[in-house]
Design an enzyme around this catalytic site. Structure first.
Site, PDB file in Angstrom:
ATOM      1  N   HIS A  15       0.999  -1.301   0.227  1.00  7.91           N
ATOM      2  CA  HIS A  15       0.104  -0.025  -0.039  1.00  7.91           C
ATOM      3  C   HIS A  15       0.802   1.311   0.039  1.00  7.91           C
ATOM      4  O   HIS A  15       0.447   2.257   0.516  1.00  7.91           O
ATOM      5  CB  HIS A  15      -0.758  -0.034   1.026  1.00  7.91           C
ATOM      6  N   THR A  16       2.020   1.229  -0.372  1.00  5.23           N
ATOM      7  CA  THR A  16       2.944   2.221  -0.690  1.00  5.23           C
ATOM      8  C   THR A  16       2.815   2.896  -2.232  1.00  5.23           C
ATOM      9  O   THR A  16       3.396   3.764  -2.377  1.00  5.23           O
ATOM     10  CB  THR A  16       4.212   1.728  -0.282  1.00  5.23           C
ATOM     11  N   GLY A 102      -3.778 -12.416  -3.976  1.00  8.89           N
ATOM     12  CA  GLY A 102      -2.869 -11.399  -3.921  1.00  8.89           C
ATOM     13  C   GLY A 102      -1.433 -11.580  -4.676  1.00  8.89           C
ATOM     14  O   GLY A 102      -0.419 -11.209  -4.272  1.00  8.89           O
ATOM     15  N   LEU A 103      -1.640 -12.618  -5.671  1.00  4.29           N
ATOM     16  CA  LEU A 103      -0.408 -12.764  -6.595  1.00  4.29           C
ATOM     17  C   LEU A 103      -0.400 -12.261  -7.905  1.00  4.29           C
ATOM     18  O   LEU A 103       0.476 -12.711  -8.607  1.00  4.29           O
ATOM     19  CB  LEU A 103       0.273 -14.286  -6.656  1.00  4.29           C
ATOM     20  N   SER A 105      -2.718 -12.251 -10.463  1.00  5.06           N
ATOM     21  CA  SER A 105      -3.099 -12.818 -11.561  1.00  5.06           C
ATOM     22  C   SER A 105      -3.656 -11.875 -12.669  1.00  5.06           C
ATOM     23  O   SER A 105      -3.495 -11.911 -13.947  1.00  5.06           O
ATOM     24  CB  SER A 105      -4.292 -13.660 -11.363  1.00  5.06           C
ATOM     25  N   SER A 106      -4.206 -10.880 -12.239  1.00  8.77           N
ATOM     26  CA  SER A 106      -4.541  -9.666 -13.199  1.00  8.77           C
ATOM     27  C   SER A 106      -3.181  -9.165 -13.737  1.00  8.77           C
ATOM     28  O   SER A 106      -3.285  -8.721 -15.269  1.00  8.77           O
ATOM     29  CB  SER A 106      -5.357  -8.807 -12.302  1.00  8.77           C
ATOM     30  N   ASP A 151       2.062  -4.113  -9.263  1.00  9.73           N
ATOM     31  CA  ASP A 151       1.951  -5.409 -10.074  1.00  9.73           C
ATOM     32  C   ASP A 151       2.290  -5.414 -11.387  1.00  9.73           C
ATOM     33  O   ASP A 151       3.276  -6.289 -11.792  1.00  9.73           O
ATOM     34  CB  ASP A 151       0.571  -5.910  -9.848  1.00  9.73           C
ATOM     35  N   TYR A 201     -10.227  -2.057  -0.317  1.00 13.07           N
ATOM     36  CA  TYR A 201      -8.818  -1.465  -1.195  1.00 13.07           C
ATOM     37  C   TYR A 201      -9.250  -0.105  -1.487  1.00 13.07           C
ATOM     38  O   TYR A 201      -8.490   0.777  -1.294  1.00 13.07           O
ATOM     39  CB  TYR A 201      -8.421  -2.311  -2.327  1.00 13.07           C
TER      40      TYR A 201
HETATM   41  C1  GLA Z   1      -2.576  -4.460  -5.048  1.00  9.38           C
HETATM   42  C2  GLA Z   1      -2.511  -3.638  -5.881  1.00  9.38           C
HETATM   43  C3  GLA Z   1      -1.058  -2.682  -5.905  1.00  9.38           C
HETATM   44  C4  GLA Z   1      -0.874  -2.353  -4.627  1.00  9.38           C
HETATM   45  C5  GLA Z   1      -0.756  -3.502  -3.666  1.00  9.38           C
HETATM   46  C6  GLA Z   1      -0.870  -3.033  -2.170  1.00  9.38           C
HETATM   47  O1  GLA Z   1      -1.630  -5.526  -5.308  1.00  9.38           O
HETATM   48  O2  GLA Z   1      -2.810  -3.951  -7.134  1.00  9.38           O
HETATM   49  O3  GLA Z   1      -1.188  -1.705  -6.847  1.00  9.38           O
HETATM   50  O4  GLA Z   1      -1.413  -1.231  -4.128  1.00  9.38           O
HETATM   51  O5  GLA Z   1      -2.392  -4.295  -3.643  1.00  9.38           O
HETATM   52  O6  GLA Z   1       0.489  -2.977  -1.945  1.00  9.38           O
END
Ligand code: GLA
Length: 338
Positions: A15-16, A102-103, A105-106, A151, A201
């Site tokens: 979240h940075t 959280g890996l 896929s998108s 990502d 989010y």
């Molecule tokens: C998701 C978002 C990223 C980032 C993370 C948190 O993966 O797609 O842009 O904000 O959460 O670090």
């Protein structure tokens, strides 16, 4: 044409990205493969093999859609809007990076799609940071997730054996050797799936932007920790997370340079505590997995990605057995044509 886009693991720095801060992700070997071939006509025929679903739309007006279709239509539309003259194509894709974990896929899908669509149209590959921005517009404007660039940059710029220190204020990328020796990094699914468009989010992102406004800075990472402590709650704790997380990224880079993996473990734990308590982005299922991993001897464990579910990342010291369901992760190749 066949393109492969990797998912990513974010070692630390959560979240940075949308706060002009720091992160340390790497591309992994799991990802999405996209196959594209020229098609007569004026549009696209798409098959999502993992869902046994299909879509068809025109090149001139892809139109909005939900779920995976929004990613494909959005990528076609954004490439076209950016001036790339795409060619009609038949597309098939499948992947081995779990969705909602959280890996990313998108990002894996977006980056592979871009490379496949450009290649089938005979177009040269543009600057990868520009491509990452384009993919991020797909997420923001077509999928409805106000995600940052973490990502997409990791998927498009990943480097084998290295994590990438990304400074989101400047988009400077610096490869950082990730030598784990006989330690292991693993991910474990929490069982709670998330979608960035539907979780907290976007709320967190709005809170960070409100905190930046209140502090008179363009992006939260430019604020001082002292000023942030004077904010009202919950903005105070949101800002505290972002500023302390930035510091943890550089502490992790320093620990890796010294080969001090035990210190990296402590930083992962501190990141998790901050995400749970100050950022309030954890959920019960994730807490249960983190607790199980720590009890089993992990040197560090933390929630990863956007939060509110998804996978947990853990650093295991030499000789400790990987828990059931754990998948080893290591820095692999970036998005590429095969
Ligand atoms: C998701 C978002 C990223 C980032 C993370 C948190 O993966 O797609 O842009 O904000 O959460 O670090």
């Amino acid at each position: 044409m066949i393109a492969r886009g990797p998912g990513r693991v974010n070692l630390i720095g959560e979240h940075t990205d949308y706060n002009g801060g720091l992160a340390l992700p790497f591309a992994i070997d799991r990802g999405v493969t996209v196959e594209a071939e020229p098609l007569n006509g004026d549009g696209f025929e798409v098959e999502a093999l993992d869902f046994s679903e299909a879509d068809a739309f025109s090149l001139a007006a892809p139109g909005p859609a939900e779920g995976w279709r929004a990613f494909v239509r959005g990528t076609v539309a954004e490439l076209t809007a950016a001036g790339f003259e795409l060619a009609p194509a038949r597309i098939r894709f499948w992947g081995d990076v779990p969705q909602g974990s959280g890996l990313s896929s998108s990002a894996a899908l977006e980056s592979a799609l871009c490379l496949a669509l450009l290649s089938v149209a005979g177009l040269p590959e543009p600057d990868r940071t520009e491509l990452a921005r384009l993919c991020s517009r797909v997420e923001n404007d077509w999928v409805g997730a106000q995600t940052g660039l973490l990502d997409q940059l990791a998927s498009l710029h990943g480097r084998e054996g290295h994590a990438l220190r990304i400074d989101f204020a400047t988009l400077a990328l610096e490869p950082v050797a990730l030598d784990l020796r006989d330690w292991a990094l693993v991910t474990v699914e929490s069982g709670a799936s998330h979608s960035h468009a539907g979780s907290g989010y976007n709320d967190r992102r709005a809170e960070c932007s409100a905190a930046a406004d209140a502090l008179g800075v363009e992006q939260l990472s430019a604020a001082s920790a002292e000023a942030a402590e004077r904010l009202e709650d919950p903005l105070r704790r949101r800002a505290r997370h972002v500023l302390s997380e930035n510091a943890r990224v550089d502490a992790t880079v320093a620990a890796l340079a010294k080969g001090d993996l035990a210190a990296v473990g402590r930083l992962l734990d501190a990141s998790h505590a901050s995400l749970r308590d100050d950022f309030e982005a954890s959920v019960e299922e994730v807490e249960a997995v983190v607790a199980r991993l720590k009890a089993g001897g992990a040197a560090g464990a933390r929630m990863m990605g956007g939060g509110f579910g998804g996978a947990v990342l853990a650093l295991l010291p030499p000789g400790s057995a990987a828990p059931a369901g754990a998948v080893g992760v290591a820095p692999g190749l970036p998005a590429r044509l095969l």
